[in-house]
Motif scaffolding. Sequence first.
Motif, PDB file in Angstrom:
ATOM      1  N   LYS A  55      10.063   3.878  -9.943  1.00  0.00           N
ATOM      2  CA  LYS A  55       9.404   2.626  -9.574  1.00  0.00           C
ATOM      3  C   LYS A  55       8.292   2.898  -8.565  1.00  0.00           C
ATOM      4  O   LYS A  55       8.315   3.894  -7.856  1.00  0.00           O
ATOM      5  N   ARG A  56       7.350   1.982  -8.495  1.00  0.00           N
ATOM      6  CA  ARG A  56       6.247   2.108  -7.547  1.00  0.00           C
ATOM      7  C   ARG A  56       6.599   1.404  -6.240  1.00  0.00           C
ATOM      8  O   ARG A  56       7.179   0.321  -6.256  1.00  0.00           O
ATOM      9  N   GLN A  57       6.253   2.036  -5.138  1.00  0.00           N
ATOM     10  CA  GLN A  57       6.529   1.436  -3.839  1.00  0.00           C
ATOM     11  C   GLN A  57       5.488   1.898  -2.833  1.00  0.00           C
ATOM     12  O   GLN A  57       5.089   3.063  -2.837  1.00  0.00           O
ATOM     13  N   GLU A  58       5.063   0.972  -1.979  1.00  0.00           N
ATOM     14  CA  GLU A  58       4.107   1.326  -0.938  1.00  0.00           C
ATOM     15  C   GLU A  58       4.823   2.108   0.156  1.00  0.00           C
ATOM     16  O   GLU A  58       5.848   1.670   0.670  1.00  0.00           O
ATOM     17  N   MET A  59       4.305   3.289   0.494  1.00  0.00           N
ATOM     18  CA  MET A  59       4.965   4.162   1.460  1.00  0.00           C
ATOM     19  C   MET A  59       3.913   4.907   2.283  1.00  0.00           C
ATOM     20  O   MET A  59       2.715   4.696   2.102  1.00  0.00           O
TER      21      MET A  59
ATOM     22  N   VAL B  97       0.623   3.542  -2.411  1.00  0.00           N
ATOM     23  CA  VAL B  97       1.612   3.303  -3.460  1.00  0.00           C
ATOM     24  C   VAL B  97       2.050   4.648  -4.038  1.00  0.00           C
ATOM     25  O   VAL B  97       1.219   5.496  -4.368  1.00  0.00           O
ATOM     26  N   CYS B  98       3.373   4.844  -4.135  1.00  0.00           N
ATOM     27  CA  CYS B  98       3.935   6.103  -4.635  1.00  0.00           C
ATOM     28  C   CYS B  98       4.905   5.821  -5.778  1.00  0.00           C
ATOM     29  O   CYS B  98       5.403   4.708  -5.937  1.00  0.00           O
TER      30      CYS B  98
ATOM     31  N   SER C   5      -1.212   2.970   4.174  1.00  0.00           N
ATOM     32  CA  SER C   5      -0.017   3.133   3.351  1.00  0.00           C
ATOM     33  C   SER C   5      -0.465   3.249   1.902  1.00  0.00           C
ATOM     34  O   SER C   5      -1.471   2.659   1.504  1.00  0.00           O
TER      35      SER C   5
ATOM     36  N   LEU D 187       8.579   6.537  -6.915  1.00  0.00           N
ATOM     37  CA  LEU D 187       9.853   7.017  -6.394  1.00  0.00           C
ATOM     38  C   LEU D 187      10.474   7.971  -7.401  1.00  0.00           C
ATOM     39  O   LEU D 187      10.665   7.618  -8.572  1.00  0.00           O
TER      40      LEU D 187
ATOM     41  N   GLU E  87       6.978   9.922  -3.181  1.00  0.00           N
ATOM     42  CA  GLU E  87       7.310   9.633  -1.785  1.00  0.00           C
ATOM     43  C   GLU E  87       7.439  10.900  -0.960  1.00  0.00           C
ATOM     44  O   GLU E  87       7.489  10.844   0.270  1.00  0.00           O
TER      45      GLU E  87
END
Length: 481
Positions: free
Chosen positions: A179-183, A171-172, A169, A174, A75
Motif C-alpha cells: 500500500k502507499r503511505q506518506e512517510m 509517498v512510499c 514527507s 509499504l 519505507e
Amino acid sequence: MAEEKTLVKGLHFFIESDDCLWFTEKFVERNYDEREIYRKFSSIDDCSFDFISVPYHLTIKAGDDIILSFYYRSEHNCYDEDNAALIIALHTNGKDPDIVKDDIVLHSAAISGIMINALKASVILREYIVNNNLMDQFANLDMNTEGILVKRQKSDMIFERVSGMKRPSLVCILSTTLKRQEMRPYPDEMKNTEMIEKMSFEKKLEAAEACNEIAMEQVAVAYLNGDENNGIESNPGKAAYWLFKLAELDNPMGCFNLAILFIKGQGVEQNFEQALHWIGRALLNGNEEAVLYASRLREIVDLKEKISTGDLSAKVDLARAYLWLGTMLGDDFYDIFNQKSVALAEEAEAAGIVAAEWVLGYAYEKGLGVASDMGKAIEHYRRGAELGNDICQYMLGSIYLVGDDVPTNPKKGFELYMKSAEQGNGTAMKLLGLCYREGCGVDKSMKKAIYWYEKALEVIDDPELAQEVMDYKSLSDIGDE
C-alpha cells in the motif's frame, strides 16, 4: 550549449509529478529535439529526482553514456539504490536508449515516459539555475542528506535547498502490504530517530535542549500525550514550550500542534488568530492535516471580527463553525465546542436571527451540546420554516417524509422541499429530484427528477449525482411512469 560545463554537479530535486510535467512542456516550447536531451547531459554529473506524491525515485548518471534508473521508493529507503526496487534502467550513448536492466519484466510506456519527462525537466531546471546565477546556492549539495525543493507558482519557480526535517514527507510503497503511505524514508533521519527512541527521557531532554530537532519532537509529543513508559504525565504547558521551539524552526509537526493548542486553549490562552498563523506556517511547510483547518480558521477569525463590530447574524455562522471544530477535535472538546455553538445560536435567536433556528434544531436532533430532544428539534425547524429559512424547510421536510417523530406526510415533505429549492438550496433540489424519481409526495416523473438534479448540480459539487444524471439521460426512454 557551452554553458553546460559550468553547471552545478550532483543535484537532487524534490518535485511534484504535475510540476515535472510542466517543466517538460517548457522543454517542448524551446523546440529542442528530443535526442538533444542526451547530448545536453554529456558533461554533467549525477542528478536525481524524488517525486513527492507518487512513490518514484529516478537517478540520471551522466558521462559518455547516460544511465537512467527508475525505482519504487519504499519505507526503508530513499537513496539506498542497492536495496531499492529497481523497475527499469535505460542507457544511451547519444542514440536511442536501450534497456540494460529490468528486474521486473515491465516495458511500460508510462514508466518510460516518466523517465524521459524527468530528463527533459532536469534540462530546464538546470538551465534556470545557471541563468539565474543560483550555482553557488546549490554547490556542494550532499545528495544523501539534502535536496532542492522545487515549487511552481503559476509561471514562477521557487527553489529551496532543504535538509533535515525541512525535507518533504514522501509517498512510499509499504513492503509488507504494497500500500502507499506518506512517510519520511530518509536513512539519516531514520537512524537518528531510532537512536533517540532508545534513549531515556532524560537523555532525550538533553538532546532536545541541544536543539536536536527529532529529540525536540519526541519530547513535545511525550508532554502532549503523556508517556506512561517513562512516567511522564501530559503537560500542555511544557508541550507548548517545545512546540514553540519547533515551530520557530518551521517544523511542520510543531507548527500544526501548536495551532491546535491555541484552538483548544491548552497550555496557552485560546487565540484563533495565533492558531491561524501557525496553521498557515504548517501548511507552507508541508503538513497535510493543516489543509483541513486553514480555511475554517480563517472563517472563524473573520466571523469573530464581524461579531465584534455588531453583526449578530455572524453568530449563526460561527456556531456552525464551532460544530465542525467539535467534530474535528473530538474527545472533551467535542462537547465544549458544541456547547459554545448552542450558546451562540441562542444569542442569535434572542436577537431575532431566523437562521439560528436550524442550528438549534440540528443540535437538539443530534444531541450536540444539549440533550437529544426531537420535540424541541421539530419546534425549532418548524419556527424557522414558517419564517422562510431554507435549511429548516428541507430538514423539516425530511422529518415528514420519514415519519419517525411526526405522522408521515410525504406531500407536506415535498412541499417543504419545493419551498427550500425555490430559494436556491442545492440540497433541497437534490431531494426534490429524489421525490420525483421515487414518487414521494408527488407523481413519478424522471424528466422532472433530472431537471431538479441538474439544478442541484449548478450549486453543489456531487460527482456521484452527476454520474447518475448522465446514466439516466443515456436511456433511450426516460418517460414519466
